[in-house]
Scaffold this motif. Structure first.
Motif, mmCIF file in Angstrom:
data_model
loop_
_atom_site.group_PDB
_atom_site.id
_atom_site.type_symbol
_atom_site.label_atom_id
_atom_site.label_comp_id
_atom_site.label_asym_id
_atom_site.label_seq_id
_atom_site.Cartn_x
_atom_site.Cartn_y
_atom_site.Cartn_z
ATOM 1 N N ILE A 10 0.847 -1.191 0.000
ATOM 2 C CA ILE A 10 0.000 0.000 0.000
ATOM 3 C C ILE A 10 0.881 1.239 0.000
ATOM 4 O O ILE A 10 1.755 1.381 0.852
ATOM 5 N N PRO A 11 0.740 2.157 -0.971
ATOM 6 C CA PRO A 11 1.578 3.363 -0.995
ATOM 7 C C PRO A 11 1.314 4.228 0.237
ATOM 8 O O PRO A 11 0.184 4.373 0.682
ATOM 9 N N THR A 12 2.358 4.780 0.807
ATOM 10 C CA THR A 12 2.221 5.646 1.981
ATOM 11 C C THR A 12 2.486 7.096 1.610
ATOM 12 O O THR A 12 3.227 7.392 0.682
ATOM 13 N N LEU A 13 1.868 7.978 2.348
ATOM 14 C CA LEU A 13 2.052 9.398 2.126
ATOM 15 C C LEU A 13 3.236 9.885 2.951
ATOM 16 O O LEU A 13 3.460 9.423 4.067
ATOM 17 N N TYR A 14 3.971 10.862 2.375
ATOM 18 C CA TYR A 14 5.064 11.464 3.126
ATOM 19 C C TYR A 14 4.547 12.728 3.791
ATOM 20 O O TYR A 14 3.912 13.560 3.147
ATOM 21 N N ARG A 15 4.824 12.885 5.090
ATOM 22 C CA ARG A 15 4.357 14.054 5.817
ATOM 23 C C ARG A 15 5.476 14.647 6.654
ATOM 24 O O ARG A 15 6.180 13.923 7.349
ATOM 25 N N ASP A 16 5.614 15.956 6.575
ATOM 26 C CA ASP A 16 6.501 16.700 7.462
ATOM 27 C C ASP A 16 5.643 17.781 8.102
ATOM 28 O O ASP A 16 5.474 18.877 7.575
ATOM 29 N N TRP A 17 5.073 17.441 9.282
ATOM 30 C CA TRP A 17 4.124 18.317 9.964
ATOM 31 C C TRP A 17 4.681 18.862 11.271
ATOM 32 O O TRP A 17 3.947 19.393 12.096
ATOM 33 N N ASN A 18 5.986 18.744 11.471
ATOM 34 C CA ASN A 18 6.553 19.130 12.766
ATOM 35 C C ASN A 18 6.308 20.604 13.108
ATOM 36 O O ASN A 18 6.244 20.968 14.288
ATOM 37 N N GLU A 19 6.192 21.469 12.088
ATOM 38 C CA GLU A 19 6.031 22.899 12.345
ATOM 39 C C GLU A 19 4.564 23.338 12.317
ATOM 40 O O GLU A 19 4.277 24.533 12.480
ATOM 41 N N ALA A 20 3.641 22.398 12.096
ATOM 42 C CA ALA A 20 2.216 22.747 12.117
ATOM 43 C C ALA A 20 1.777 22.974 13.553
ATOM 44 O O ALA A 20 2.050 22.149 14.425
ATOM 45 N N PRO A 21 1.103 24.089 13.844
ATOM 46 C CA PRO A 21 0.724 24.380 15.237
ATOM 47 C C PRO A 21 -0.512 23.603 15.671
ATOM 48 O O PRO A 21 -1.281 23.103 14.839
ATOM 49 N N ASP A 22 -0.703 23.501 16.969
ATOM 50 C CA ASP A 22 -1.965 22.994 17.511
ATOM 51 C C ASP A 22 -2.951 24.156 17.562
ATOM 52 O O ASP A 22 -2.559 25.297 17.790
ATOM 53 N N ILE A 23 -4.213 23.878 17.362
ATOM 54 C CA ILE A 23 -5.235 24.908 17.506
ATOM 55 C C ILE A 23 -6.273 24.444 18.505
ATOM 56 O O ILE A 23 -6.534 23.248 18.650
ATOM 57 N N GLU A 24 -6.840 25.417 19.197
ATOM 58 C CA GLU A 24 -7.783 25.103 20.264
ATOM 59 C C GLU A 24 -9.113 24.615 19.704
ATOM 60 O O GLU A 24 -9.714 23.676 20.219
ATOM 61 N N SER A 25 -9.607 25.276 18.654
ATOM 62 C CA SER A 25 -10.924 24.931 18.118
ATOM 63 C C SER A 25 -11.067 25.495 16.718
ATOM 64 O O SER A 25 -10.275 26.339 16.290
ATOM 65 N N PHE A 26 -12.081 25.026 16.010
ATOM 66 C CA PHE A 26 -12.334 25.486 14.652
ATOM 67 C C PHE A 26 -13.840 25.486 14.431
ATOM 68 O O PHE A 26 -14.505 24.490 14.707
ATOM 69 N N TYR A 27 -14.358 26.606 13.934
ATOM 70 C CA TYR A 27 -15.803 26.746 13.769
ATOM 71 C C TYR A 27 -16.116 27.298 12.374
ATOM 72 O O TYR A 27 -15.415 28.169 11.858
ATOM 73 N N GLY A 28 -17.216 26.769 11.789
ATOM 74 C CA GLY A 28 -17.710 27.309 10.535
ATOM 75 C C GLY A 28 -16.746 27.094 9.379
ATOM 76 O O GLY A 28 -16.066 26.073 9.283
ATOM 77 N N ARG A 29 -16.728 28.077 8.475
ATOM 78 C CA ARG A 29 -15.824 28.118 7.322
ATOM 79 C C ARG A 29 -16.133 27.045 6.284
ATOM 80 O O ARG A 29 -15.262 26.723 5.463
ATOM 81 N N ASN A 30 -17.335 26.497 6.272
ATOM 82 C CA ASN A 30 -17.650 25.459 5.290
ATOM 83 C C ASN A 30 -17.574 25.992 3.867
ATOM 84 O O ASN A 30 -17.094 25.305 2.952
ATOM 85 N N GLN A 31 -18.050 27.202 3.660
ATOM 86 C CA GLN A 31 -18.018 27.787 2.323
ATOM 87 C C GLN A 31 -16.579 28.022 1.867
ATOM 88 O O GLN A 31 -16.229 27.722 0.716
ATOM 89 N N GLU A 32 -15.757 28.537 2.762
ATOM 90 C CA GLU A 32 -14.354 28.770 2.413
ATOM 91 C C GLU A 32 -13.625 27.463 2.136
ATOM 92 O O GLU A 32 -12.815 27.372 1.200
ATOM 93 N N LEU A 33 -13.904 26.443 2.946
ATOM 94 C CA LEU A 33 -13.262 25.141 2.726
ATOM 95 C C LEU A 33 -13.647 24.558 1.378
ATOM 96 O O LEU A 33 -12.800 24.002 0.664
ATOM 97 N N ALA A 34 -14.922 24.686 1.014
ATOM 98 C CA ALA A 34 -15.379 24.161 -0.275
ATOM 99 C C ALA A 34 -14.702 24.900 -1.425
ATOM 100 O O ALA A 34 -14.288 24.282 -2.419
#
Length: 501
Positions: A86-110
């Protein structure tokens, strides 16, 4: 392969970060176990590191946007042999921050998903004022579309790395050697982007705008958007990159606004409000749905006003947390002199002002093209609000920006007066010479916000001697040319007439 799986310690850490981005709790968010078609008890077992049914394990991971469940599971030797192909994805997420919460933004995400998955789209920027949620939106987007890429790399620019150090960090993610110059590094990076379908996130591009390397970064981004490759670069920034054709097939730009009311109410409900408080809508509008601003002001409303939003609003003030204040003040200090002058005028007027009206109030005649460039630059930095009428567009400041600019205006004008008092040299007057501080149409001079704030600041320093000091400064203006005096005399005369006792 065994029909049951358990999560590894590192896997649980990945899941924990993903659920935080969604604003979910570990075991109290019903949607999580409902989306996974399981029970709360099974979700608890997952967090305890117990073995659970393989299909349920995968569903729990997918519910928070994790497609490569293999990275979460603690796999036996037999398990590893079964998924070897099974092919695996390569990820380098060490610098991605944690966030407390996320609300809405469905239109922007789409909208972002539509752009990022379209052919030939190589560069997307998410722009907006500080605290508006650019990084949170980027994290939510990546969680949502990660299965569509072979490679995910997140790099934070908040530490203002040099371009060559950023290139070497990126090439290190691809297990490439160190390069000594920008051209070599850019060529090697593009080669990697040609080999893989990669999503590269550069978070906080504005951090390098005050550097001498600003031009090099701009050229680097332009090159990434023009060269042929199969990857996409996602940038978050308080400013739009210059000299790139926006909304072309290869470059898209999303100007992020505040949260809509429904999402903002959900955020406030997570901060111990019921969502039915009097003044809730007015509070959201006052802060223009800025998530960080709302999070910073709510503890004060809870502690000082007992959660009474209406009582807070009755104070007719706007609280800017230290974190936002520092960011907005730094952004203001990086502006050109003309851009700062425009913001000062808009803060004085406190209402939408047309370009033609702004042009007529500038003390020194400025090329209209330069003024237009200044307005465009401020718009590009998300510092202005535009109002469209039947005649011509008008501009004003977002409330948070209005507060910061007003404070800067008062602070700098007070400093100018201190310098003139000490030196008896009116050449120290800059803002007071070029800006008429009285808001047009003001009848109650003592109630004028800026003049009153400035007068009180001066009174705290000079006390009862203030009127005499202002009169002494007025004497220095005798014999001066109208251009040298500008608005100085009018401003000081009004300050002399305000009763601050």
């Amino acid at each position: 392969m065994s029909n049951s799986l358990k999560a590894s310690d590192s896997g649980l850490a990945i899941v924990d970060k993903s659920r935080q981005r969604l604003g979910w709790t570990k075991t109290s968010t019903a949607r999580w176990w409902q989306d996974a078609h399981t029970s709360r008890a099974t979700l608890r077992r997952f967090w305890q590191g117990d073995r659970i049914q393989r299909e349920i394990f995968i569903a729990i991971c997918q519910a928070v946007g994790i497609v490569n469940w293999e990275a979460i599971a603690e796999l036996s030797h037999a398990d590893l042999e079964s998924i070897a192909d099974i092919p695996t994805l390569y990820r380098d997420w060490n610098e991605a921050p944690d966030i407390e919460s996320f609300y809405g933004r469905n239109q922007e995400l789409a909208q972002l998903e539509e752009w990022i998955t379209s052919p030939n789209c190589k560069l997307i920027t998410i722009n907006g004022i500080a605290g508006i949620g650019k990084t949170s939106l980027a994290l939510a987007l990546v969680d949502r579309i990660q299965s569509k890429f072979d490679c995910l790399i997140w790099k934070s620019l908040q530490t203002s790395p040099s371009l060559i150090s950023l290139l070497n960090s990126l090439l290190n993610s691809f297990e490439q050697g160190v390069v000594q110059n920008i051209q070599q590094g850019t060529v090697q990076l593009i080669q990697q982007l040609q080999k893989r379908h990669c999503l590269l996130v550069l978070d906080g591009l504005e951090a390098i705008f005050s550097q001498a390397e600003n031009l090099s970064y701009g050229q680097f981004i332009q090159q990434l958007s023009r060269e042929r490759h199969q990857s996409c670069i996602l940038i978050t920034s308080r400013e739009q990159p210059k000299n790139i054709e926006i909304n072309s097939k290869t470059f898209r730009c999303l100007n992020l606004k505040g949260l809509p009311k429904k999402a903002a109410v959900e955020l406030l409900q997570s901060r111990e409000f019921t969502g039915k408080e009097l003044g809730l809508s007015a509070l959201i509008q006052l802060y223009r749905g800025n998530p960080l601003a709302l999070k910073l002001v709510t503890p004060l409303i809870q502690s000082v006003f007992g959660g009474n939003i209406a009582a807070f609003l009755s104070q007719n003030t706007l609280i800017v947390g230290d974190r936002l204040r520092v960011i907005l003040k730094q952004q203001f200090e990086q502006l050109s002199g003309l851009e700062q002058d425009i913001l000062y005028w808009l803060a004085i007027w406190q209402e939408p002002v047309s370009f033609s009206r702004l042009q007529t109030h500038l003390l020194i005649s400025v090329d209209p093209g330069m003024v237009l460039e200044g307005i465009v630059g401020l718009e590009r930095r998300s510092l202005l609000e535009k109002w469209i009428s039947d005649y011509e567009p008008s501009f004003t400041l977002q409330p948070l920006v209005m507060k910061i600019v007003t404070d800067e205006l008062v602070e700098h004008t007070a400093q100018e007066i201190h310098q003139v008092v000490q030196s008896h040299d009116i050449r120290h007057f800059q803002i007071l010479r070029t800006h008429w501080l009285l808001r047009p149409g003001t009848d109650d001079i003592a109630g004028d916000r800026i003049l009153n704030q400035l007068g009180k600041k001066l009174w705290r320093f000079y006390g009862a001697t203030l009127p005499e000091i202002l009169n002494q400064i007025l004497l220095l203006l005798k014999g001066q040319s109208p251009l040298a005096m500008g608005y100085i005399g009018s401003n000081l005369a009004i300050l002399s007439g305000i009763d601050l006792v």
